[in-house]
Write a protein that holds these residues in place. Structure first.
Motif, PDB file in Angstrom:
ATOM      1  N   LEU A  99       0.824  -1.203   0.000  1.00  0.00           N
ATOM      2  CA  LEU A  99       0.000   0.000   0.000  1.00  0.00           C
ATOM      3  C   LEU A  99       0.866   1.264   0.000  1.00  0.00           C
ATOM      4  O   LEU A  99       0.580   2.229  -0.719  1.00  0.00           O
ATOM      5  N   PHE A 100       1.930   1.244   0.784  1.00  0.00           N
ATOM      6  CA  PHE A 100       2.805   2.418   0.863  1.00  0.00           C
ATOM      7  C   PHE A 100       3.467   2.691  -0.476  1.00  0.00           C
ATOM      8  O   PHE A 100       3.511   3.848  -0.937  1.00  0.00           O
ATOM      9  N   LEU A 101       3.979   1.670  -1.131  1.00  0.00           N
ATOM     10  CA  LEU A 101       4.632   1.871  -2.430  1.00  0.00           C
ATOM     11  C   LEU A 101       3.639   2.348  -3.481  1.00  0.00           C
ATOM     12  O   LEU A 101       3.972   3.204  -4.318  1.00  0.00           O
ATOM     13  N   ILE A 210      -5.454   9.337  -3.749  1.00  0.00           N
ATOM     14  CA  ILE A 210      -6.271   9.608  -2.560  1.00  0.00           C
ATOM     15  C   ILE A 210      -7.037   8.359  -2.125  1.00  0.00           C
ATOM     16  O   ILE A 210      -7.268   8.147  -0.928  1.00  0.00           O
ATOM     17  N   LEU A 211      -7.418   7.501  -3.077  1.00  0.00           N
ATOM     18  CA  LEU A 211      -8.127   6.278  -2.716  1.00  0.00           C
ATOM     19  C   LEU A 211      -7.201   5.318  -1.969  1.00  0.00           C
ATOM     20  O   LEU A 211      -7.577   4.766  -0.919  1.00  0.00           O
ATOM     21  N   SER A 212      -6.005   5.111  -2.489  1.00  0.00           N
ATOM     22  CA  SER A 212      -5.060   4.213  -1.814  1.00  0.00           C
ATOM     23  C   SER A 212      -4.569   4.817  -0.499  1.00  0.00           C
ATOM     24  O   SER A 212      -4.305   4.089   0.460  1.00  0.00           O
ATOM     25  N   LEU A 213      -4.462   6.149  -0.438  1.00  0.00           N
ATOM     26  CA  LEU A 213      -4.069   6.782   0.818  1.00  0.00           C
ATOM     27  C   LEU A 213      -5.141   6.593   1.886  1.00  0.00           C
ATOM     28  O   LEU A 213      -4.820   6.454   3.079  1.00  0.00           O
ATOM     29  N   SER A 214      -6.400   6.557   1.477  1.00  0.00           N
ATOM     30  CA  SER A 214      -7.477   6.273   2.432  1.00  0.00           C
ATOM     31  C   SER A 214      -7.320   4.876   3.019  1.00  0.00           C
ATOM     32  O   SER A 214      -7.422   4.688   4.249  1.00  0.00           O
ATOM     33  N   PHE A 215      -7.053   3.895   2.156  1.00  0.00           N
ATOM     34  CA  PHE A 215      -6.864   2.525   2.649  1.00  0.00           C
ATOM     35  C   PHE A 215      -5.626   2.435   3.546  1.00  0.00           C
ATOM     36  O   PHE A 215      -5.643   1.749   4.575  1.00  0.00           O
ATOM     37  N   LEU A 216      -4.543   3.112   3.167  1.00  0.00           N
ATOM     38  CA  LEU A 216      -3.322   3.066   3.975  1.00  0.00           C
ATOM     39  C   LEU A 216      -3.540   3.711   5.338  1.00  0.00           C
ATOM     40  O   LEU A 216      -3.076   3.184   6.372  1.00  0.00           O
ATOM     41  N   ALA A 222      -5.965   1.238  12.202  1.00  0.00           N
ATOM     42  CA  ALA A 222      -6.574   0.042  12.792  1.00  0.00           C
ATOM     43  C   ALA A 222      -5.530  -0.845  13.465  1.00  0.00           C
ATOM     44  O   ALA A 222      -5.741  -1.345  14.581  1.00  0.00           O
ATOM     45  N   PHE A 223      -4.381  -1.042  12.819  1.00  0.00           N
ATOM     46  CA  PHE A 223      -3.401  -1.963  13.389  1.00  0.00           C
ATOM     47  C   PHE A 223      -2.568  -1.318  14.487  1.00  0.00           C
ATOM     48  O   PHE A 223      -2.005  -2.032  15.328  1.00  0.00           O
ATOM     49  N   VAL A 260      -2.049  11.513  13.967  1.00  0.00           N
ATOM     50  CA  VAL A 260      -2.007  11.875  12.548  1.00  0.00           C
ATOM     51  C   VAL A 260      -3.086  11.121  11.769  1.00  0.00           C
ATOM     52  O   VAL A 260      -3.804  11.709  10.948  1.00  0.00           O
ATOM     53  N   CYS A 261      -3.203   9.831  11.997  1.00  0.00           N
ATOM     54  CA  CYS A 261      -4.190   9.034  11.254  1.00  0.00           C
ATOM     55  C   CYS A 261      -5.612   9.421  11.614  1.00  0.00           C
ATOM     56  O   CYS A 261      -6.490   9.470  10.742  1.00  0.00           O
ATOM     57  N   PHE A 262      -5.850   9.729  12.896  1.00  0.00           N
ATOM     58  CA  PHE A 262      -7.211  10.059  13.325  1.00  0.00           C
ATOM     59  C   PHE A 262      -7.700  11.340  12.669  1.00  0.00           C
ATOM     60  O   PHE A 262      -8.845  11.424  12.215  1.00  0.00           O
ATOM     61  N   PHE A 263      -6.838  12.346  12.605  1.00  0.00           N
ATOM     62  CA  PHE A 263      -7.269  13.624  12.039  1.00  0.00           C
ATOM     63  C   PHE A 263      -7.182  13.641  10.509  1.00  0.00           C
ATOM     64  O   PHE A 263      -7.764  14.519   9.871  1.00  0.00           O
ATOM     65  N   SER A 264      -6.463  12.709   9.923  1.00  0.00           N
ATOM     66  CA  SER A 264      -6.330  12.673   8.468  1.00  0.00           C
ATOM     67  C   SER A 264      -7.386  11.813   7.798  1.00  0.00           C
ATOM     68  O   SER A 264      -7.789  12.093   6.660  1.00  0.00           O
ATOM     69  N   VAL A 265      -7.821  10.775   8.488  1.00  0.00           N
ATOM     70  CA  VAL A 265      -8.673   9.791   7.832  1.00  0.00           C
ATOM     71  C   VAL A 265     -10.000  10.392   7.398  1.00  0.00           C
ATOM     72  O   VAL A 265     -10.547  10.037   6.345  1.00  0.00           O
TER      73      VAL A 265
END
Length: 364
Positions: A99-101, A210-216, A222-223, A260-265
């Motif tokens: 996902l990152f790549l 933006i779609l893949s960044l949402s999944f990442l 989550a993890f 970061v993830c909470f405010f970005s998601v």
């Protein structure tokens, strides 16, 4: 009478004159004067790698995007993935790495490519249009309103606006970006987060980014929470721990990831959903904001570019052939031809040579 001997002219001056009067240039001199088109590009873009990379002038927010993705993902792989791989599954770091790549690849592809810039009119074409405008002017200092042309697309009348900067009639769905100072084909919007305009040639890469960044972002969030919960087993509950115990248990890097993830998601997922709606209806952000195909403009107003099928619209936007770049930014600019000097009998002459001939013929 005495005849004066002609004055001797320095050989260096004669050689200089001969060099200047020669219409031919050495290959080395000509090679130094040749420029590529990106070096004289009229817009406000920045180019790197000899014109292969094209970006907007303001790229500060783009670097912030790269830093946020790299820092958040790096902390996840360094502090969470070893624990998750040993306690849950080694597939978690592998999926996160893919996902990152993919996210970084789509970001760089959308940021470094030509969004679909339309070439400006040539000087001759611009002069002809300006002449037509001047002939239609009502008086001195009068500037006519922007002209338009009408074309019919799938039964719907679409107006083509004239761009006074690029001196062209913009194609349907094209618009002029004030930040980059270019007309962009199928202009969607100017995105500072990717450091470029989003248009016909890079929209699919922007959407996939933006779609893949949402999944990442959801994946990391989550993890990281899973890591916290699994590490908290047997400690009486995370919320029952004292602040010192929490500081020892929750590393500050993990806290940074969660924040970061909470405010970005929310913003990333919302943006992905909005562009999914635009793709399914075959619209652009510019058209949606202006309400170009809104029913409020009239009962007969509809989107002529939509096929009526969500699947067909998505395939058209994401799977269609990528159009070529129209500006040829790495092409060569022909150097201006040297202007001949004053001619007497059809051949180029040098003022220094004329002076020498005049002195030889002069007598007393």
């Amino acid at each position: 009478r005495k005849i004066k001997e002609p004055r001797q002219i320095a050989p260096s001056l004669i050689s200089i004159c001969t060099h200047n009067s020669s219409p031919m240039e050495t290959p080395h001199t000509k090679k130094r004067r040749v420029k590529r088109k990106w070096q004289v590009f009229p817009g406000r873009n920045k180019f790197y790698c000899d014109g292969r990379i094209m970006m907007a002038k303001q790229t500060g927010v783009f670097y912030l995007t790269v830093v946020l993705i790299l820092v958040t993902s790096g902390l996840f792989f360094a502090f969470d993935c070893p624990f998750l791989a040993s306690n849950l599954s080694p597939a978690i770091p592998a999926i996160g790495g893919v996902l990152f790549l993919f996210v970084m690849g789509m970001l760089l592809r959308a940021s470094f490519s030509d969004p679909g810039v339309l070439p400006r009119a040539t000087p001759d074409e611009a002069a002809d249009v300006e002449r037509q405008i001047a002939n239609g002017a009502g008086g001195p200092g009068y500037r006519p309103p922007p002209r338009t042309r009408e074309v019919v697309i799938n039964g719907q009348t679409v107006k083509l606006k004239y761009c006074f900067t690029c001196k062209i009639f913009r194609p349907p769905r094209a618009s002029h970006c004030s930040l980059c100072d270019n007309c962009v084909e199928r202009f969607d919007h100017h995105c500072p987060w990717v450091g470029n305009c989003v248009g016909k040639r890079n929209y699919r890469f922007f959407y996939l980014f933006i779609l893949s960044l949402s999944f990442l972002t959801i994946f990391i969030f989550a993890f990281v929470i899973t890591h916290v919960i699994l590490s908290d087993r047997g400690s009486g509950g995370l919320w029952m721990l004292s602040w010192k115990q929490c500081s020892a248990f929750l590393h500050w890097c993990t806290v940074l990831e969660v924040v970061v993830c909470f405010f970005s998601v929310w913003s990333i997922v919302g943006l992905s959903g909005f562009h999914t709606y635009l793709i399914s209806s075959n619209q652009t952000t510019n058209e949606d904001i202006k309400g170009a195909w809104s029913s409020k403009r009239g009962k007969d107003n509809y989107n002529p570019y939509s096929s009526g099928s969500i699947l067909t619209n998505c395939c058209t936007a994401l799977c269609g052939p990528l159009p070529p770049s129209l500006i040829d930014r790495r092409g060569f600019v022909e150097p201006d031809s040297a202007q001949p000097m004053a001619q007497s009998n059809g051949t180029n002459t040098c003022p220094l040579t004329q002076l020498q001939s005049h002195m030889v013929k002069s007598v007393e």
